[in-house]
Structure formats: structure tokens, C-alpha cells
Design a protein around this motif. Structure first.
Motif, mmCIF file in Angstrom:
data_model
loop_
_atom_site.group_PDB
_atom_site.id
_atom_site.type_symbol
_atom_site.label_atom_id
_atom_site.label_comp_id
_atom_site.label_asym_id
_atom_site.label_seq_id
_atom_site.Cartn_x
_atom_site.Cartn_y
_atom_site.Cartn_z
ATOM 1 N N LEU A 51 0.818 -1.210 0.000
ATOM 2 C CA LEU A 51 0.000 0.000 0.000
ATOM 3 C C LEU A 51 0.852 1.260 0.000
ATOM 4 O O LEU A 51 0.409 2.314 -0.464
ATOM 5 C CB LEU A 51 -0.928 0.003 1.221
ATOM 6 C CG LEU A 51 -2.218 -0.808 1.107
ATOM 7 C CD1 LEU A 51 -3.029 -0.696 2.379
ATOM 8 C CD2 LEU A 51 -3.053 -0.355 -0.086
ATOM 9 N N THR A 52 2.053 1.177 0.542
ATOM 10 C CA THR A 52 2.918 2.366 0.562
ATOM 11 C C THR A 52 3.287 2.817 -0.838
ATOM 12 O O THR A 52 3.688 3.969 -1.038
ATOM 13 C CB THR A 52 4.191 2.075 1.366
ATOM 14 O OG1 THR A 52 4.908 0.999 0.758
ATOM 15 C CG2 THR A 52 3.839 1.696 2.809
ATOM 16 N N GLU A 53 3.173 1.930 -1.824
ATOM 17 C CA GLU A 53 3.469 2.302 -3.203
ATOM 18 C C GLU A 53 2.225 2.719 -3.970
ATOM 19 O O GLU A 53 2.314 3.174 -5.102
ATOM 20 C CB GLU A 53 4.123 1.098 -3.919
ATOM 21 C CG GLU A 53 5.410 0.605 -3.264
ATOM 22 C CD GLU A 53 6.477 1.678 -3.255
ATOM 23 O OE1 GLU A 53 6.527 2.486 -4.207
ATOM 24 O OE2 GLU A 53 7.266 1.734 -2.289
ATOM 25 N N GLN A 54 1.049 2.534 -3.349
ATOM 26 C CA GLN A 54 -0.196 2.814 -4.058
ATOM 27 C C GLN A 54 -0.910 4.081 -3.564
ATOM 28 O O GLN A 54 -1.618 4.736 -4.332
ATOM 29 C CB GLN A 54 -1.159 1.627 -3.916
ATOM 30 C CG GLN A 54 -0.614 0.317 -4.481
ATOM 31 C CD GLN A 54 -1.583 -0.827 -4.249
ATOM 32 O OE1 GLN A 54 -2.780 -0.628 -4.090
ATOM 33 N NE2 GLN A 54 -1.057 -2.047 -4.231
ATOM 34 N N VAL A 55 -0.734 4.391 -2.278
ATOM 35 C CA VAL A 55 -1.454 5.534 -1.717
ATOM 36 C C VAL A 55 -0.454 6.456 -1.028
ATOM 37 O O VAL A 55 0.604 6.016 -0.579
ATOM 38 C CB VAL A 55 -2.530 5.077 -0.704
ATOM 39 C CG1 VAL A 55 -3.570 4.214 -1.381
ATOM 40 C CG2 VAL A 55 -1.890 4.337 0.463
ATOM 41 N N PRO A 56 -0.757 7.740 -0.947
ATOM 42 C CA PRO A 56 0.123 8.674 -0.220
ATOM 43 C C PRO A 56 0.163 8.319 1.267
ATOM 44 O O PRO A 56 -0.822 7.872 1.843
ATOM 45 C CB PRO A 56 -0.533 10.032 -0.455
ATOM 46 C CG PRO A 56 -1.415 9.837 -1.646
ATOM 47 C CD PRO A 56 -1.875 8.428 -1.608
ATOM 48 N N VAL A 57 1.293 8.552 1.877
ATOM 49 C CA VAL A 57 1.486 8.238 3.289
ATOM 50 C C VAL A 57 2.089 9.456 3.980
ATOM 51 O O VAL A 57 3.065 10.037 3.498
ATOM 52 C CB VAL A 57 2.408 7.013 3.474
ATOM 53 C CG1 VAL A 57 2.593 6.715 4.966
ATOM 54 C CG2 VAL A 57 1.839 5.792 2.738
ATOM 55 N N LEU A 58 1.500 9.824 5.106
ATOM 56 C CA LEU A 58 2.054 10.871 5.952
ATOM 57 C C LEU A 58 2.632 10.193 7.188
ATOM 58 O O LEU A 58 1.894 9.627 7.997
ATOM 59 C CB LEU A 58 0.968 11.871 6.353
ATOM 60 C CG LEU A 58 1.361 12.933 7.398
ATOM 61 C CD1 LEU A 58 2.495 13.795 6.884
ATOM 62 C CD2 LEU A 58 0.160 13.783 7.765
ATOM 63 N N ARG A 59 3.951 10.221 7.305
ATOM 64 C CA ARG A 59 4.613 9.548 8.429
ATOM 65 C C ARG A 59 4.944 10.578 9.508
ATOM 66 O O ARG A 59 5.614 11.573 9.245
ATOM 67 C CB ARG A 59 5.880 8.845 7.951
ATOM 68 C CG ARG A 59 5.610 7.668 7.027
ATOM 69 C CD ARG A 59 6.896 6.915 6.710
ATOM 70 N NE ARG A 59 6.639 5.747 5.879
ATOM 71 C CZ ARG A 59 6.627 5.753 4.555
ATOM 72 N NH1 ARG A 59 6.883 6.901 3.914
ATOM 73 N NH2 ARG A 59 6.369 4.659 3.882
ATOM 74 N N LEU A 60 4.484 10.290 10.717
ATOM 75 C CA LEU A 60 4.755 11.171 11.851
ATOM 76 C C LEU A 60 5.746 10.498 12.785
ATOM 77 O O LEU A 60 5.829 9.271 12.861
ATOM 78 C CB LEU A 60 3.455 11.480 12.610
ATOM 79 C CG LEU A 60 2.307 12.087 11.783
ATOM 80 C CD1 LEU A 60 1.122 12.385 12.680
ATOM 81 C CD2 LEU A 60 2.766 13.348 11.071
ATOM 82 N N LEU A 83 -1.498 16.460 -2.795
ATOM 83 C CA LEU A 83 -1.977 15.188 -3.339
ATOM 84 C C LEU A 83 -2.942 15.512 -4.458
ATOM 85 O O LEU A 83 -4.068 15.912 -4.223
ATOM 86 C CB LEU A 83 -2.680 14.378 -2.230
ATOM 87 C CG LEU A 83 -1.872 14.188 -0.940
ATOM 88 C CD1 LEU A 83 -2.709 13.450 0.080
ATOM 89 C CD2 LEU A 83 -0.596 13.430 -1.229
ATOM 90 N N ALA A 84 -2.508 15.390 -5.642
ATOM 91 C CA ALA A 84 -3.346 15.742 -6.792
ATOM 92 C C ALA A 84 -3.769 14.475 -7.503
ATOM 93 O O ALA A 84 -2.957 13.637 -7.855
ATOM 94 C CB ALA A 84 -2.574 16.650 -7.745
ATOM 95 N N GLY A 85 -5.062 14.347 -7.726
ATOM 96 C CA GLY A 85 -5.569 13.227 -8.490
ATOM 97 C C GLY A 85 -5.325 11.887 -7.847
ATOM 98 O O GLY A 85 -5.380 10.858 -8.508
ATOM 99 N N GLY A 86 -5.072 11.870 -6.555
ATOM 100 C CA GLY A 86 -4.877 10.608 -5.866
ATOM 101 C C GLY A 86 -3.537 9.964 -6.160
ATOM 102 O O GLY A 86 -3.334 8.801 -5.870
ATOM 103 N N ARG A 87 -2.561 10.685 -6.724
ATOM 104 C CA ARG A 87 -1.255 10.092 -7.032
ATOM 105 C C ARG A 87 -0.492 9.855 -5.749
ATOM 106 O O ARG A 87 -0.509 10.689 -4.834
ATOM 107 C CB ARG A 87 -0.445 11.017 -7.956
ATOM 108 C CG ARG A 87 -1.029 11.168 -9.344
ATOM 109 C CD ARG A 87 0.022 11.775 -10.273
ATOM 110 N NE ARG A 87 0.503 13.046 -9.769
ATOM 111 C CZ ARG A 87 -0.081 14.210 -10.056
ATOM 112 N NH1 ARG A 87 -1.150 14.236 -10.817
ATOM 113 N NH2 ARG A 87 0.428 15.333 -9.594
#
Length: 565
Positions: free
Chosen positions: A536-545, A557-561
Motif C-alpha cells: 500500500l505504501t506504493e499505491q497511496v500517499p502516506v504521511l509519516r509522523l 496530493l493531486a488526483g490521488g497520485r
């Protein structure tokens, strides 16, 4: 000045039924008035009987004694019915108003409080507030009316005796309550603090008992709750000591009043009838019956005033009103250029992102790094410390509450399961769902077999709420609520916690699938999780805290890229 008093402001919460309260006062006055009349008639009857008149001369007095004796008990029962009905209705009204203001008021007022503290305020403090009607307002009103009546009756016989009685009534009804209230106020705040700390520890043990037991911390949490309970009791005992002096003062005032009546009676014995002297001696004893409750009434007013302050710290003084220029955005793009965090917390999280409709975003990081804080800031539940969060170009603060909640919905990790039916636990998110819809969402979240095993289906009562299901079943029930929501922007906090790794990964893939899965491409999904499958880390944006005061932020995040930082 009077309007600033918390008890006066609390009338908006209580909304007491004034006609019913007036009925209680009337019944209380008549009840204690019967006791006053009983004392006077009995004194006359005893003295007159000593003179051995014809028996018919005593018949009216005998009947009157019986009537006043019976009516006192009956009227006291009626007063209890009317006053308690008023207080219980007022408490229900106050809780309704508080729940409504919590739901539509400023979220930052409650976000900083522990669940145990909220339970203490909405439960115990509301009871203290409504008790002011029964234990303070009613006794004070009855005492004032009866004191005036008693002094008036004695004044007909002797002005000096009436003056002595009035002075003693002021001592018992004003000075003693003032001393009691002054002593109680000094310690009540400390007692409330211990009470709240006890509730926090108790709620922690109840809510997280299994986890605490596994980690070996449950005995310490229980011991902490018991420690706060003992401290609470000691603080209340300390608060009661000054009040004890105020409670003893009415007894001394009774003695002084009777002694004064005796002295005055000796002086006028040669000019009045024996029956009149008997009334002069015995009537003061009954006239103080109403004032004996006033020290406790003053203490109750103090406690109720403190409870009112705590409740107004929890909710806005006035109901939430929609902004004058409330907007209805048509563009559902969420943009955040803000710093998320609690005002009193040292850790802050800068957030810089843009979420077009249909975007997916995963927020990861260890416990305590600010994932829930970021979600609550995006939902408008916590105001940004700096910058702004917008929906369709409008800052969230400019949106009416109903409009904002219909567009963005936050689903908390510890959302409550109620001790009611499965159906009702699902309908809390949307009340117009049909049974077919409920069955469908239970199937989609993997609870079909569990539902088939329920004895009464959707009508099965979850006894104890969350205690009736496993941690995984509870998580899936909460997720079923998410599926029933119609909000286009969904913010999910730890939706797969307590599930095994395989089930958690599969569910996360369904939640974050950009082209469908559990949610269609017309809905934005942002979720916080401790663990994210590698694919999933390659398919959806991830915000790591991370555990740092300043954290990395997600870019546009444009267009779900996919885009991760």
C-alpha cells in the motif's frame, strides 16, 4: 452582578417547572405550618384541660390536633413528590442541554478532558446542580414564609418575645448557613479535584482492563483509584467540619429563644391567660423546625455553584449559533496549511496537504506522535494552532456546524458502543437506514457469521455495550457505522486495531483502494494506523509522523497520485 452568578446562569440548563416548584413550596409551607399550628393548639389544649372545663369545650381543639397531625404527614409527602419531580425533570433537561451543546459547541472544550472527567461532570455535577432546587431553594422559601408567620403570631402576644424570636431566627436562618457555606466553599474545590481524579482512574481501569492486566499495571491503577477515593472522603470530611458549627448554631438559637420566651412570660403572667402563656412558651420550638435545614441548604448552594462553574467550563454559556455568513461549499477539496496540536501540548505537527474528492491518505507513526490530533484538526474538532484548514475554499470555522458535519465526519478509535440493540448501535450514525442496509454493511465488514449467530438478530441487546463483543468485533461494528455514513470526507482513527495481521492488511487494502473497495471514488478517505502493508505504501500517499516536536508533512496530493514524505 447577580446575572453573572453561575447558579442564575444555570437556570437556562435546568429549566425548572416553576408552577411545580411553587406547588412544592406551598405544600412545604402547609406541612410545616401544620406543625406550627399543632404546637399552638396542643399548648392551648393541655393548658385548658388542666382547668377541667366541660368536655365539649375541648372537642374542637381535639379534632384540630388530629387534623394537623395527619395533614402534616400527607402534605410533606405531597411536597416530596412535587419537589423531586421538579428536580428530576430539571436534571434531565440539564443533561439534554449539555449533550446538545457538546455535540454542537466548540470541540476544544472537551478534547482536553479525560473520559472519566466528562462522566463526573455530566453525571455528578448535574445531580449537584439539580439538588439545589430540593435541598436549597425549597427549604429557604419555606423557612422564610414560616419564620415571618411565627414572628407575627408571637407579636400578637408580646412584642419583646417576637423580637427575641426574630433575632434567634436570623441567627439560625442567616448566620449559621453563612458560616456553613463559608467553611464548605474553602474545601469543596479540593474535594471535587479528588473526585475527578478517582473517576479518571476508575474509567481507565474499566475501559482498558484487559490491556492493563496483560501489562501488569491493573493493580496499580485500581490502587490509584482507591487512593483518590480515600483522599476524596478525607477532603469531604474536612469540608464538613466548619459546616458542623453552623449546623449546631440553630440548636443554640432554639434554646435562647425559649429562654427569652420564659423570661417574657414571667413578666406578663399576671396580665394574660394561662393558655396564652403556654402558646408563648411552646410555639418557638416548632418555629425553628424550618430553619434547621438552612445550614445544609447553604452548603448545597455552594456545591451547586461550584458544579455550575465546572459545567460552564465544559460547555458554552450560550448555545452554538451558526456563523452569520455560513457557507455551503460545492467543491469538496480539503486543503490544510496549518499546525495541528493541542494548545497545552509541547508537540505540534505541521500539515501541508491537499485532498481532492476521492483521494486516499494514510497517516502512520507510533502512539503519541499526533495522528489523532491531525485527524481531529482536519475534521474541525480541534482548531489549528496556526494556519487554516479549508473545505472547498472556505475555512472550517466559517461553516455552519450541521453543514460541516454533513461533509466531514471523524470516526474515533474509542467510539462508544451502547448497551442496546445491534440495530440501535448502527443507527446512531444515520437513523433512516433499513434493516437490509444494516445487514449489508455487516456482511461487508466481515460480521455476517457473527450476526447469524445472534439469538435475536439485529434486535439482540449488547449487554454492557463493548463488553458484549470481542475487540475485533467491536472494531468491525464501528467500521460498519462508517459505511453507513453519507459524508463525502471520512477520517478514520485506527480502523483495524485489535484485528489479526492478515485481517488488518486485507481491510486496510479495501479501505484505501483508490478505485473502489469499501468506498467509491467519490469519497475521500484519510485513516490513521500503526501498521501499513508494504504494497500500500506504493499505491497511496502516506504521511509519516515521528516523536518530534516538528514533524514531516505531506505534500500536495493531486488526483490521488501516491506521494509520501
Amino acid at each position: 452582578m447577580f446575572r453573572r452568578d453561575p447558579l442564575f446562569r444555570a437556570l437556562v440548563l435546568l429549566r425548572p417547572r416553576l408552577p411545580r416548584l411553587a406547588l412544592a413550596v406551598v405544600c412545604g409551607v402547609l406541612s410545616l405550618g401544620s406543625a406550627l399550628a399543632l404546637a399552638g393548639v396542643a399548648a392551648w389544649l393541655i393548658t385548658r384541660a388542666w382547668q377541667m372545663p366541660p368536655i365539649l369545650d375541648l372537642s374542637v381543639a381535639v379534632v384540630a390536633v388530629r387534623a394537623f397531625g395527619i395533614s402534616r404527614g400527607v402534605l410533606q409527602y405531597c411536597e416530596r413528590l412535587a419537589s423531586h419531580d421538579t428536580a428530576l425533570r430539571a436534571a434531565g433537561s440539564a443533561r439534554e442541554q449539555i449533550y446538545r451543546r457538546l455535540a454542537h459547541g466548540r470541540p476544544e472544550l472537551t478534547a482536553r478532558l479525560h473520559e472519566g472527567e466528562l462522566v463526573s461532570r455530566v453525571g455528578h455535577d448535574v445531580d449537584e446542580l439539580s439538588d439545589a432546587l430540593v435541598r436549597a431553594v425549597l427549604p429557604i422559601a419555606v423557612a422564610v414564609i414560616l419564620s415571618v408567620a411565627a414572628v407575627g403570631v408571637i407579636a400578637v402576644i408580646s412584642w419583646p418575645a417576637a423580637a427575641i424570636l426574630a433575632a434567634c431566627l436570623v441567627l439560625a436562618g442567616v448566620v449559621a448557613p453563612w458560616l456553613s457555606a463559608r467553611g464548605a466553599a474553602a474545601q469543596e474545590q479540593l474535594a471535587r479535584l479528588h473526585h475527578a481524579e478517582r473517576d479518571v482512574a476508575a474509567m481507565t481501569a474499566l475501559d482498558h482492563g484487559p490491556e492493563l492486566k496483560v501489562s501488569g499495571r491493573l493493580p496499580a491503577v485500581i490502587a490509584e483509584s482507591e487512593h483518590h477515593q480515600r483522599n476524596w472522603g478525607d477532603a469531604l470530611d474536612e469540608a464538613a467540619r466548619p459546616a458542623a458549627f453552623g449546623a449546631a448554631m440553630p440548636t443554640a438559637a432554639i434554646g435562647a429563644s425559649v429562654l427569652g420566651a420564659v423570661v417574657v412570660g414571667i413578666g406578663i403572667a399576671s396580665s394574660v391567660a394561662p393558655t396564652t402563656l403556654a402558646i408563648l412558651m411552646l410555639l418557638p420550638l416548632s418555629s425553628f423546625e424550618a430553619t434547621t435545614a438552612l445550614p445544609a441548604a447553604a452548603v448545597q448552594l455552594t456545591r451547586s455553584r461550584i458544579a455550575a462553574r465546572r459545567l460552564f467550563d465544559l460547555v458554552d454559556d450560550e448555545p452554538d449559533v451558526a456563523p452569520a455568513h455560513s457557507a455551503a461549499p460545492t467543491d469538496l477539496v480539503v486543503r490544510a496549511r496549518a499546525v495541528a496540536g493541542h494548545p497545552t501540548a509541547a508537540r505540534t505537527v505541521p500539515v501541508d496537504l491537499e485532498l481532492p474528492l476521492g483521494a486516499r491518505l494514510a497517516i502512520t507513526g507510533p502512539s503519541g506522535c499526533g495522528k489523532s490530533t491531525v485527524l481531529m484538526t482536519l475534521a474541525g474538532l480541534i482548531p489549528a494552532l496556526d494556519g487554516a484548514v479549508t473545505l472547498g475554499g472556505y475555512p472550517l470555522t466559517q461553516l455552519a456546524e450541521a453543514e460541516l458535519r454533513s461533509k466531514i465526519t471523524y470516526f474515533a478509535e474509542d467510539a462508544h458502543l451502547f448497551a442496546t440493540t445491534v440495530r440501535d448501535n448502527l443507527l446512531v450514525v444515520r437513523g433512516d437506514c433499513t434493516d437490509d442496509e444494516l445487514e449489508a454493511v455487516l456482511t461487508r465488514v466481515g460480521l455476517r457469521h457473527w450476526r447469524d449467530g445472534l439469538p435475536d438478530g439485529l434486535d439482540t441487546i449488547l449487554v454492557g455495550g463493548a463488553a458484549a463483543v470481542s475487540a475485533g468485533q467491536r472494531r468491525r461494528l464501528l467500521l460498519a457505522r462508517v459505511l453507513l455514513s453519507r459524508s463525502p470526507v471520512l477520517l478514520l482513527d485506527e480502523p483495524t486495531e485489535h484485528l489479526d495481521a492478515a485481517a488488518s492488511d486485507a481491510l486496510l487494502r479495501d479501505l484505501l483502494a483508490p478505485g473502489g473497495g469499501l468506498f467509491g471514488p467519490d469519497r475521500t478517505v484519510v485513516l490513521a494506523t500503526h501498521h501499513l502493508p508494504a504494497d500500500l505504501t506504493e499505491q497511496v500517499p502516506v504521511l509519516r509522523l515521528h516523536h518530534r516536536a516538528v514533524s514531516a508533512s505531506a505534500g500536495t496530493l493531486a488526483g490521488g497520485r501516491p506521494h509520501a514524505t
